[in-house]
Design an enzyme around this catalytic site. Structure first.
Site, PDB file in Angstrom:
ATOM      1  N   ARG A 197       9.387  11.448 -22.007  1.00 38.27           N
ATOM      2  CA  ARG A 197       8.120  11.408 -21.283  1.00 38.27           C
ATOM      3  C   ARG A 197       8.001  12.453 -20.183  1.00 38.27           C
ATOM      4  O   ARG A 197       6.952  13.065 -20.013  1.00 38.27           O
ATOM      5  CB  ARG A 197       7.956  10.026 -20.655  1.00 38.27           C
ATOM      6  CG  ARG A 197       7.748   8.986 -21.696  1.00 38.27           C
ATOM      7  CD  ARG A 197       7.710   7.613 -21.117  1.00 38.27           C
ATOM      8  NE  ARG A 197       7.342   6.683 -22.173  1.00 38.27           N
ATOM      9  CZ  ARG A 197       7.255   5.379 -22.022  1.00 38.27           C
ATOM     10  NH1 ARG A 197       7.533   4.837 -20.859  1.00 38.27           N
ATOM     11  NH2 ARG A 197       6.905   4.610 -23.022  1.00 38.27           N
ATOM     12  N   GLY A 239       6.436 -12.253 -15.207  1.00 32.89           N
ATOM     13  CA  GLY A 239       6.282 -11.308 -16.306  1.00 32.89           C
ATOM     14  C   GLY A 239       7.451 -11.489 -17.261  1.00 32.89           C
ATOM     15  O   GLY A 239       8.081 -12.545 -17.290  1.00 32.89           O
ATOM     16  N   LEU A 240       7.758 -10.447 -18.010  1.00 31.74           N
ATOM     17  CA  LEU A 240       8.837 -10.585 -18.988  1.00 31.74           C
ATOM     18  C   LEU A 240      10.134 -11.016 -18.344  1.00 31.74           C
ATOM     19  O   LEU A 240      10.772 -11.976 -18.782  1.00 31.74           O
ATOM     20  CB  LEU A 240       9.075  -9.248 -19.680  1.00 31.74           C
ATOM     21  CG  LEU A 240       8.291  -8.991 -20.944  1.00 31.74           C
ATOM     22  CD1 LEU A 240       8.805  -7.726 -21.591  1.00 31.74           C
ATOM     23  CD2 LEU A 240       8.413 -10.140 -21.915  1.00 31.74           C
ATOM     24  N   ALA A 241      10.544 -10.327 -17.275  1.00 29.40           N
ATOM     25  CA  ALA A 241      11.831 -10.645 -16.663  1.00 29.40           C
ATOM     26  C   ALA A 241      11.767 -12.005 -15.977  1.00 29.40           C
ATOM     27  O   ALA A 241      12.663 -12.845 -16.152  1.00 29.40           O
ATOM     28  CB  ALA A 241      12.221  -9.554 -15.668  1.00 29.40           C
TER      29      ALA A 241
END
Lengths: 257, 236, 636
Positions: free
Chosen positions: C329, C41-43
């Protein structure tokens, strides 16, 4: 709701496949198509039969994992929609639905509705990137990108690599996929230095994978869940033409200098 | 990024060796052939000007470019260009078709089109029909070796040849069928060439398709009007 | 005592100092080192690509068919960076402060400051790669505001920022694969971690197509395998997102930090039926222009547009006048739950609140709203069949992100030498609550900048003996993995993996979800061992382990969720305070906001596995705040 499902079952790449018919009942209109398949698979598991293998992950139309033909239409043929976003309210109660995997030489069937789409990765490997090693980047606002160019790049970059374009194409051509990545990178100022080499390399890689040739039917763009336009294929062709003759021009220029 | 993947000394060879390059070749040769077909159709309309107009036009074609070019030199130049275009167009089409067939070894059991048209789906077999027609047409109207009773065909008496040739109804029927195939071929082909060459900007796609269809319809009507006129007796 | 290896010196100089003090590996020696990156993924993709660029031999593993499918792709809203392009008072320090405060003072100052610093470089890097961020007409980058902050520092690419950033990292990764520095192993799932001589020296994987169990040797292993929100079954995560990699590492001795810190995202599409397989998130950026409300009356079933203005309760604007609809949130989610608990929820199941764009459309016009949120509105219509330009959207909170994860030090290394953890899989930067548009920032900071600096230091300062897959540790781990899979296959019971997963999810959502109490957690802790036992006795599977078997994959992941769930409840029970997303109903302020207990709980809770059926051991890493004053968070 009740449905009759004709699903392509194939154990492995080498094994022969065939359609098997199943009945599902108790489907509600708000369920997604894949949730309907979940119900079927739960029943199959309970009966001790092999569940239908299908690829899926995000179930919100962005990861590009899912995809098969429903009644001859890739992703079910609804505008801008992947299979996972298809709601059962789009189908008629009692309908027979035929589910078939993407078919292309470059996308061999792995199992049931799953195909191997690694050809797409190899096309990207050939040049679908901008070489920018970490540490070398200038300030983000040092590169001005006109809004219309950024918008075009985004429109092209929205491709999710699902393979529906290849699946729907009567020629099993991967030109829309390749063009989308080329347009994304080739319109941006950052992409200019590698523009023509990228075009030559990616087109060559695409051809080497055994995809067919485009005849401009437009089926690819019609089923594309991200609505990538056919126009981009023309842009890719233009860049290829320039790339080919540009090399000639450069060699001539170098020789005369 | 590696630079060695695609290399060839000659860009034309490179173009020909690439799938997209072949498409570009098809688009360019197709464009030449479209221009020829339009000119041919306009020339055919001279039949309505009567025998003299038509036959004078036929003689003019042979003296094109005079005095710089000699007798029939211009015509032969055009014929050679057209022949080269046809050969390239057909060869590329054949090779690309084979490639596309190989690209999907197993057909779908069920497949539906959303965007393709009857015209776009009949490009290949329609093209084959056109090729057969072209051969017939040259043997017929240029050499007069088929479709005429012996001695009926007269070189350069084009008007008489047209009337005599199209008086045979099976010949006219084949001609009309072939022209409908030509119309379908042009309907998708003109738009397709423009798209392949990258002149479709998305916004003008609709207009391009419309123009393509309009040209196809006009060309077909122009061509078909001649045998129809002969058969119903307007041209005799 | 855990040593987080935080460099001494002033906050602004810690990372600079650390980088200078770290040892380097000379370019010629780099190819001698093998680094395993699990997850793309991104990391993971950014770390693998960057380490590849530096010249290390990298092996990257993904259970997907291609790295471009990782769930980072679904992040919608944007990525924060303290560029201050807007001249609206933003700075590195402000981003740092906002993140610490947003995390309710349960994260490390040093880590968060570094994250804020690196945010600047991330945007530069992504633009250079060709990420098509939104632009102004002058060609400059556009930004927008996002939950929990008062500056516009969020860069975005329509509602698909995660996709575009992931594709940037994916493309960089593909470039390295073509260059031969990275070897990609797709459709390969990590199932165990191997330690030799106290160091992590490799992993055990299963080839998802053939079922082959393989060993892979490395000098360092990076886990970038994402979060565990799927413990709730229904979450915004992708279906395959799982905790297996980090859980197996935990079972090998890696500490698991703050497992109970799970974030519930306020703007998701409400659940519509029992068969629902996942919840769909709609970008938080919607709260910039949408107004959240419910009817004032209980059980008001009138269509939303028929409810007059004075009978609507804009409860976020009422409770938090200063931040209004943009509160963090956790507050937005809990407020929505409370109004629904009062019986004022909307929609068929009564679990929903309105998110209304009527005012925004009046103010900006339909076209501008479409330009900003078009794709999210389209998605909403596809799922619900409702046109949000005409009727308000219905939203409800859903599990979305897990701040907890494997414990790491300042170098992102776990307590196991040689095991690095990046992105959502670690616990590092978000404390008890993550601010919007910070996950992408953290994943990329870890992958592009931090690991490529700290891993070489580890390699250079440790002499690593050569090992091979024939080492007994590898064969033993392989045997254990194979045995566990065989055990699953041999049960031949009657309940599907999904049915167990659904039951687990419901249990966790009810007992360890948006609000928790000692009683609910004790109930969960009583039920979990029973459920686990039933799982191991009554699981239904078909097929074998030597083929593509999606039910087996699922069952294997559920077996780990069943264990993790227990640790989450243990952690939630021990933390007798409310902070961020962890809301213990016993610990509230008089006006029903979360009440922290800094005296007793200002620490990171890092849990150590002590074996099956034995209680885990708690290690505490005290949190010290030198630069930010511990205050009760207030967004009023």
């Amino acid at each position: 709701m009740k449905f009759t499902l004709r699903i392509w079952r194939q154990k492995s790449r080498e094994a022969p496949g065939k359609f098997v018919t199943y009945q599902v009942d108790g489907i509600t209109p708000d369920m997604s198509f894949l949730e309907m398949l979940d119900v079927l698979n739960e029943e199959l598991l309970a009966r001790g039969e092999d569940p239908v293998a299908f690829e899926h992950d995000c179930r919100e139309g962005i990861c590009g994992s899912c995809g098969f033909l429903i009644n001859g239409l890739a992703h079910g043929g609804r505008r801008g929609t992947t299979v996972c976003q298809l709601s059962m309210r789009f189908f008629k109660d009692g309908e027979t639905l035929t589910l078939e995997p993407w078919r292309a030489r470059a996308f061999p069937v792995v199992r049931d509705l799953i195909v191997d789409r690694s050809a797409f990765d190899r096309i990207i490997q050939a040049g679908g990137f901008i070489s920018a090693p970490v540490g070398s980047a200038p300030d983000a606002n040092a590169i001005l990108v006109p809004k219309d160019i950024a918008d075009t790049a985004f429109e092209a970059a929205a491709c999710i690599g699902c393979g529906a374009c290849v699946a729907a194409c009567p020629n099993a051509s991967a030109m829309l996929f390749t063009a989308a990545k080329l347009v994304h990178l080739n319109v941006l100022p950052q992409g200019q230095p590698q523009r023509y080499q990228r075009t030559l390399n990616m087109v060559a890689a695409m051809e080497a994978e055994g995809f067919g040739s485009c005849t401009n039917h437009g089926e690819c763009a019609a089923v594309c869940p991200k609505e990538i336009p056919l126009e981009f294929i023309g842009r890719m062709n233009r860049d290829l033409r320039r790339a080919i003759f540009r090399r000639r021009f450069e060699r001539w220029r170098d020789a005369t200098q | 990024m590696k630079t060695s993947r695609v290399s060839s000394a000659n860009p034309l060879v490179m173009l020909w060796n690439s799938v997209i390059g072949k498409k570009i070749v098809m688009a360019v040769t197709g464009a030449v052939l479209v221009l020829f077909v339009i000119a041919h159709m306009l020339g055919n309309l001279k039949v309505y000007g009567g025998q003299q107009t038509m036959n004078a036009y036929a003689r003019f074609l042979r003296e094109m470019g005079w005095p710089i070019l000699g007798h029939e030199e211009g015509l032969w130049a055009v014929r050679i260009i057209l022949l080269v275009c046809v050969v390239l167009h057909v060869t590329a089409a054949t090779q690309l078709t084979r490639l596309s067939w190989q690209a999907r070894p197993q057909e779908y059991h069920e497949w539906k089109g959303l965007a393709s048209t009857f015209a776009s789906r009949t490009m290949r077999w329609g093209g084959v029909l056109l090729l057969v027609f072209i051969v017939f047409h040259i043997l017929h109207m240029t050499f007069g070796v088929v479709g005429f009773s012996p001695g009926q065909f007269k070189h350069l008496a084009v008007y008489q040849n047209v009337v005599a040739g199209f008086s045979v109804w099976p010949v006219s029927l084949f001609y009309i069928v072939a022209m409908v195939a030509l119309g379908l071929h042009l309907d998708h082909g003109i738009w397709s060439a423009i798209q392949t060459l990258g002149f479709n900007s998305g916004r003008n796609e609709h207009v391009l398709k419309l123009v393509s269809r309009a040209i196809a319809v006009i060309v077909v009507l122009g061509f078909i009007s001649v045998p129809v006129s002969v058969m119903v007796g307007w041209v005799r | 005592m855990l040593d987080a290896r935080i460099p001494s010196g002033p906050l602004e100089q810690k990372w600079e100092k650390c980088r200078f003090e770290m040892q380097l590996v000379s370019p010629a020696n780099r190819r001698k080192y093998t680094i395993i990156v699990v997850g793309a993924g991104l990391a993971g993709a950014s770390a693998a690509a960057t380490l590849g660029q530096q010249g290390y031999r990298v092996h990257c593993f993904s259970y997907h068919d291609t790295p471009r499918r990782a769930h980072s792709i679904a992040a919608q809203g944007g990525i924060n960076a303290a560029k201050n392009y807007r001249n609206d008072g933003d700075s590195v320090y402000r981003l740092f402060y906002d993140t610490i405060k947003g995390g309710d003072f349960r994260s490390r100052e040093a880590n968060v400051y570094r994250l804020a610093e690196l945010s600047l470089n991330i945007i530069d890097q992504c633009v250079a790669q060709g990420v098509p961020f939104a632009r102004e007409y002058g060609g400059l980058l556009d930004t927008r505001s996002f939950g929990g902050v008062q500056v516009q520092r969020t860069f975005y690419a329509r509602g698909q920022t995660g996709q575009q950033l992931l594709l940037g990292a994916y493309q960089a990764l593909q470039e390295q694969i073509a260059a031969g520095t990275v070897t990609m192993h797709t459709r390969t799932e990590m199932l165990d971690l191997v330690l030799i001589g106290g160091r992590v020296r490799g992993i055990i994987t299963r080839d998802l197509l053939t079922g082959a169990i393989d060993a892979h040797v490395a000098d360092a292993v990076v886990l970038a395998t994402g979060g565990y929100s799927n413990v709730f079954y229904l979450s915004t995560n992708a279906k395959a997102s799982n905790c297996t990699a980090i859980w197996r590492a935990y079972r090998r001795g890696a500490l698991f930090a703050n497992p109970c810190f799970t974030q519930i995202h306020p703007t998701c599409i409400p659940q519509s039926s029992e068969h629902q397989s996942k919840l769909t998130l709609m970008s938080e950026s919607l709260r910039n222009d949408g107004r959240v409300w419910v009817p004032k009356k209980k059980g008001d079933t009138r269509p939303p547009n028929d409810i007059p203005e004075d009978e609507r309760d804009y409860f976020l604007e009422r409770r938090y006048p200063r931040f209004g609809n943009l509160v963090p949130r956790d507050l937005a989610s809990r407020a929505a739950k409370e109004v629904c608990d009062e019986g004022r929820g909307v929609g068929p199941q009564g679990r929903g609140v309105y998110l209304d764009f009527a005012d925004a459309i009046k103010r900006m016009g339909v076209e501008e709203v479409r330009e900003k949120y078009g794709n999210i509105f389209d998605m909403y219509e596809k799922i619900t069949g409702e046109d949000a330009y005409k009727v308000p959207m219905r939203i409800y909170p859903a599990p979305h992100y897990t701040m907890g994860g494997l414990w790491v030090d300042y170098h992102l290394m776990s307590n196991l030498p040689g095991l690095f953890v990046a992105g959502e899989a670690n616990f590092s930067d978000h404390g008890a609550n993550r601010l919007g548009a910070s996950a992408l920032m953290q994943g990329l900071a870890d992958g592009y900048f931090i690991l490529p600096a700290t891993i070489p230091n580890y390699l250079a300062t440790n002499s690593l003996e050569p090992v091979s897959v024939s080492h007994p540790a590898f064969s033993q781990a392989k045997a254990e993995v194979a045995e566990r899979l065989q055990k699953l296959l041999k049960i031949r019971g009657r309940r599907s993996p999904d049915s167990f997963h659904r039951e687990l999810g419901k249990l966790m959502w009810d007992k360890c979800g948006m609000t928790r109490s000692a009683q609910s957690l004790r109930e969960a802790l009583a039920r979990l061992p029973e459920l686990r036992q039933e799982f191991w006795e009554n699981l239904a599977l078909v097929g074998t382990g030597e083929e593509l078997n999606q039910s087996l994959e699922k069952a294997n992941r559920v077996s780990d969720f069943l264990e993790l769930a227990e640790l989450m409840c243990i952690d939630a029970l021990h933390r007798e305070e409310s902070c961020g997303c962890h809301f213990r109903i016993e610990s509230q302020t008089p006006d029903e906001e979360a009440k922290r207990d800094d005296e007793r709980f200002c620490y990171v809770a890092a849990w150590e596995w002590k074996g099956p059926d034995r209680a885990p051991e708690l290690h505490k890493e005290p949190l010290t705040f030198e630069y930010v004053h511990l205050t009760q968070r207030s967004y009023k």
